[in-house]
Design a protein around this motif. Structure first.
Motif, PDB file in Angstrom:
ATOM      1  N   PRO A  22       0.814  -1.208   0.000  1.00  0.00           N
ATOM      2  CA  PRO A  22       0.000   0.000   0.000  1.00  0.00           C
ATOM      3  C   PRO A  22       0.857   1.272   0.000  1.00  0.00           C
ATOM      4  CG  PRO A  22       0.055  -0.961   2.185  1.00  0.00           C
ATOM      5  CD  PRO A  22       0.790  -1.900   1.267  1.00  0.00           C
ATOM      6  N   PHE A  23       2.176   1.126   0.185  1.00  0.00           N
ATOM      7  CA  PHE A  23       3.059   2.275   0.267  1.00  0.00           C
ATOM      8  C   PHE A  23       4.170   2.158  -0.752  1.00  0.00           C
ATOM      9  CE2 PHE A  23       1.567   1.156   4.545  1.00  0.00           C
ATOM     10  CZ  PHE A  23       0.706   2.226   4.739  1.00  0.00           C
ATOM     11  N   THR A  24       4.572   3.270  -1.294  1.00  0.00           N
ATOM     12  CA  THR A  24       5.704   3.294  -2.205  1.00  0.00           C
ATOM     13  C   THR A  24       6.724   4.275  -1.680  1.00  0.00           C
ATOM     14  OG1 THR A  24       4.674   5.031  -3.526  1.00  0.00           O
ATOM     15  CG2 THR A  24       4.303   2.745  -4.227  1.00  0.00           C
ATOM     16  N   TYR A  25       7.939   4.109  -2.118  1.00  0.00           N
ATOM     17  CA  TYR A  25       8.991   5.030  -1.723  1.00  0.00           C
ATOM     18  C   TYR A  25       9.584   5.629  -2.974  1.00  0.00           C
ATOM     19  CZ  TYR A  25      12.773   7.261   0.595  1.00  0.00           C
ATOM     20  OH  TYR A  25      13.619   8.227   1.058  1.00  0.00           O
ATOM     21  N   PRO A  26       9.843   6.906  -3.062  1.00  0.00           N
ATOM     22  CA  PRO A  26       9.520   7.894  -2.032  1.00  0.00           C
ATOM     23  C   PRO A  26       8.026   8.201  -2.013  1.00  0.00           C
ATOM     24  CG  PRO A  26      10.521   8.978  -3.909  1.00  0.00           C
ATOM     25  CD  PRO A  26      10.520   7.496  -4.207  1.00  0.00           C
ATOM     26  N   PRO A  27       7.525   8.628  -0.879  1.00  0.00           N
ATOM     27  CA  PRO A  27       6.090   8.917  -0.800  1.00  0.00           C
ATOM     28  C   PRO A  27       5.705  10.049  -1.748  1.00  0.00           C
ATOM     29  CG  PRO A  27       7.160   9.117   1.355  1.00  0.00           C
ATOM     30  CD  PRO A  27       8.231   8.883   0.346  1.00  0.00           C
ATOM     31  N   THR A  28       4.568   9.900  -2.348  1.00  0.00           N
ATOM     32  CA  THR A  28       4.051  10.969  -3.182  1.00  0.00           C
ATOM     33  C   THR A  28       3.295  11.941  -2.280  1.00  0.00           C
ATOM     34  OG1 THR A  28       2.027   9.754  -3.620  1.00  0.00           O
ATOM     35  CG2 THR A  28       3.836   9.437  -5.179  1.00  0.00           C
ATOM     36  N   PRO A  29       3.154  13.187  -2.694  1.00  0.00           N
ATOM     37  CA  PRO A  29       2.479  14.158  -1.837  1.00  0.00           C
ATOM     38  C   PRO A  29       1.064  13.736  -1.446  1.00  0.00           C
ATOM     39  CG  PRO A  29       3.566  15.263  -3.655  1.00  0.00           C
ATOM     40  CD  PRO A  29       3.697  13.789  -3.895  1.00  0.00           C
ATOM     41  N   ALA A  30       0.374  12.999  -2.310  1.00  0.00           N
ATOM     42  CA  ALA A  30      -0.999  12.606  -2.003  1.00  0.00           C
ATOM     43  C   ALA A  30      -1.054  11.353  -1.122  1.00  0.00           C
ATOM     44  CB  ALA A  30      -1.760  12.350  -3.297  1.00  0.00           C
ATOM     45  N   GLN A  31       0.063  10.685  -0.958  1.00  0.00           N
ATOM     46  CA  GLN A  31       0.081   9.438  -0.190  1.00  0.00           C
ATOM     47  C   GLN A  31       0.128   9.730   1.305  1.00  0.00           C
ATOM     48  OE1 GLN A  31       3.246   6.868  -1.319  1.00  0.00           O
ATOM     49  NE2 GLN A  31       2.935   5.468   0.380  1.00  0.00           N
ATOM     50  N   GLU A  32      -0.742   9.070   2.033  1.00  0.00           N
ATOM     51  CA  GLU A  32      -0.752   9.181   3.486  1.00  0.00           C
ATOM     52  C   GLU A  32       0.433   8.416   4.058  1.00  0.00           C
ATOM     53  OE1 GLU A  32      -2.968  10.490   5.883  1.00  0.00           O
ATOM     54  OE2 GLU A  32      -3.751  11.667   4.219  1.00  0.00           O
ATOM     55  N   PRO A  33       1.081   8.954   5.082  1.00  0.00           N
ATOM     56  CA  PRO A  33       2.145   8.170   5.721  1.00  0.00           C
ATOM     57  C   PRO A  33       1.529   6.950   6.416  1.00  0.00           C
ATOM     58  CG  PRO A  33       1.779  10.234   6.896  1.00  0.00           C
ATOM     59  CD  PRO A  33       0.914  10.260   5.676  1.00  0.00           C
ATOM     60  N   PRO A  34       2.304   5.877   6.549  1.00  0.00           N
ATOM     61  CA  PRO A  34       1.759   4.682   7.188  1.00  0.00           C
ATOM     62  C   PRO A  34       1.375   4.943   8.634  1.00  0.00           C
ATOM     63  CG  PRO A  34       4.109   4.428   6.741  1.00  0.00           C
ATOM     64  CD  PRO A  34       3.687   5.737   6.155  1.00  0.00           C
ATOM     65  N   ASN A  35       0.331   4.282   9.080  1.00  0.00           N
ATOM     66  CA  ASN A  35      -0.122   4.396  10.465  1.00  0.00           C
ATOM     67  C   ASN A  35       0.633   3.371  11.297  1.00  0.00           C
ATOM     68  OD1 ASN A  35      -1.423   4.285  12.916  1.00  0.00           O
ATOM     69  ND2 ASN A  35      -3.463   4.479  12.040  1.00  0.00           N
ATOM     70  N   ILE A  36       1.664   3.830  11.978  1.00  0.00           N
ATOM     71  CA  ILE A  36       2.518   2.930  12.749  1.00  0.00           C
ATOM     72  C   ILE A  36       1.731   2.253  13.864  1.00  0.00           C
ATOM     73  CG2 ILE A  36       4.547   2.822  14.244  1.00  0.00           C
ATOM     74  CD1 ILE A  36       5.809   4.959  12.449  1.00  0.00           C
ATOM     75  N   SER A  37       0.786   2.947  14.454  1.00  0.00           N
ATOM     76  CA  SER A  37      -0.036   2.352  15.518  1.00  0.00           C
ATOM     77  C   SER A  37      -0.839   1.169  14.996  1.00  0.00           C
ATOM     78  CB  SER A  37      -0.996   3.390  16.099  1.00  0.00           C
ATOM     79  OG  SER A  37      -0.279   4.418  16.720  1.00  0.00           O
ATOM     80  N   ALA A  38      -1.303   1.252  13.759  1.00  0.00           N
ATOM     81  CA  ALA A  38      -2.072   0.151  13.174  1.00  0.00           C
ATOM     82  C   ALA A  38      -1.172  -1.036  12.836  1.00  0.00           C
ATOM     83  CB  ALA A  38      -2.809   0.620  11.926  1.00  0.00           C
ATOM     84  N   ILE A  39       0.060  -0.750  12.443  1.00  0.00           N
ATOM     85  CA  ILE A  39       0.995  -1.819  12.092  1.00  0.00           C
ATOM     86  C   ILE A  39       1.474  -2.546  13.348  1.00  0.00           C
ATOM     87  CG2 ILE A  39       3.259  -2.325  11.075  1.00  0.00           C
ATOM     88  CD1 ILE A  39       2.778   0.165   9.263  1.00  0.00           C
ATOM     89  N   TYR A  40       1.732  -1.797  14.396  1.00  0.00           N
ATOM     90  CA  TYR A  40       2.250  -2.345  15.656  1.00  0.00           C
ATOM     91  C   TYR A  40       1.201  -2.193  16.750  1.00  0.00           C
ATOM     92  CZ  TYR A  40       6.641  -2.421  13.171  1.00  0.00           C
ATOM     93  OH  TYR A  40       7.627  -2.684  12.259  1.00  0.00           O
ATOM     94  N   GLN A  41       0.100  -2.887  16.591  1.00  0.00           N
ATOM     95  CA  GLN A  41      -1.021  -2.769  17.517  1.00  0.00           C
ATOM     96  C   GLN A  41      -0.688  -3.263  18.922  1.00  0.00           C
ATOM     97  OE1 GLN A  41      -4.340  -4.730  15.684  1.00  0.00           O
ATOM     98  NE2 GLN A  41      -4.345  -3.345  13.930  1.00  0.00           N
ATOM     99  N   HIS A  42       0.285  -4.141  19.058  1.00  0.00           N
ATOM    100  CA  HIS A  42       0.643  -4.682  20.366  1.00  0.00           C
ATOM    101  C   HIS A  42       1.501  -3.721  21.194  1.00  0.00           C
ATOM    102  CE1 HIS A  42       4.181  -5.733  17.956  1.00  0.00           C
ATOM    103  NE2 HIS A  42       4.849  -5.826  19.089  1.00  0.00           N
ATOM    104  N   ILE A  43       1.907  -2.605  20.600  1.00  0.00           N
ATOM    105  CA  ILE A  43       2.758  -1.642  21.301  1.00  0.00           C
ATOM    106  C   ILE A  43       1.911  -0.441  21.686  1.00  0.00           C
ATOM    107  CG2 ILE A  43       4.815  -0.188  21.139  1.00  0.00           C
ATOM    108  CD1 ILE A  43       5.825  -2.158  18.969  1.00  0.00           C
TER     109      ILE A  43
END
Length: 183
Positions: free
Chosen positions: A7-28
């Motif tokens: 769902p993410f590409t590098y480098p991020p495009t201006p319209a791309q939302e940064p990844p939600n780290i809280s959603a990726i690491y729900q146990h933290i």
């Protein structure tokens, strides 16, 4: 060759939302994630990132049972990090969080390389030096890197800190037993 969809590409495009780290690491928990992203998480608290020890991240020092108060002992760092893998597993999660955040905020694509080099260095010194000394070296090294990262520099993770090695490791080289077998 199969490329997994991302769902993410590098480098991020201006319209791309940064990844939600809280959603990726729900146990933290959120406070721990914020401490990581602000470079304020102490090395001794990396265990909070290890899913094998997640319940220990919620240690309480006071027990309130039957109207009595008792205090628990907090385990020492050597009790928490008894082996190399007990340190590397949560450290790799820490590095993953920093990579996701850093890459989505303009850090160079070489960012993960810094962390891989440090992990390799840690494995090498753990084979050569007593574990207690390696752990102390790691805590000191980690603190120095947090100061640098708060200034935007991540490259220090790939350097070998000769001063720290001389101070904390050299006198704690493992004694390898030489066994002679007679046939």
């Amino acid at each position: 060759m199969y490329d997994a969809p991302s769902p993410f590409t590098y480098p991020p495009t201006p319209a791309q939302e940064p990844p939600n780290i809280s959603a990726i690491y729900q146990h933290i928990d959120e406070d721990t994630l914020n401490a990581i992203l602000n470079h304020e998480l102490p090395a001794a608290e990396l265990y909070k990132l290890d899913t094998r020890r997640i319940l220990e991240a919620q240690w309480h020092l006071i027990d309130l049972e039957d109207s009595t108060v008792s205090f628990r002992c907090v385990p020492s760092a050597l009790e928490i990090y008894q082996t190399l893998d007990s340190l590397l597993v949560p450290l790799n999660t820490y590095f993953s969080i920093l990579c996701i955040h850093g890459l989505s905020n303009g850090q160079p694509v070489t960012l993960p390389c810094h962390f891989f080099r440090y992990s390799s260095h840690l494995i090498k010194i753990a084979a050569q030096y007593e574990w207690q000394a390696v752990l102390l070296y790691h805590f000191a090294f980690f603190a120095r890197r947090c100061c640098e990262m708060s200034q935007g520099s991540y490259a220090g993770w790939e350097k070998i800190d000769v001063d720290l090695m001389e101070e904390l490791l050299v006198q704690h080289r493992k004694q390898h037993e030489v066994t002679l077998s007679v046939i």
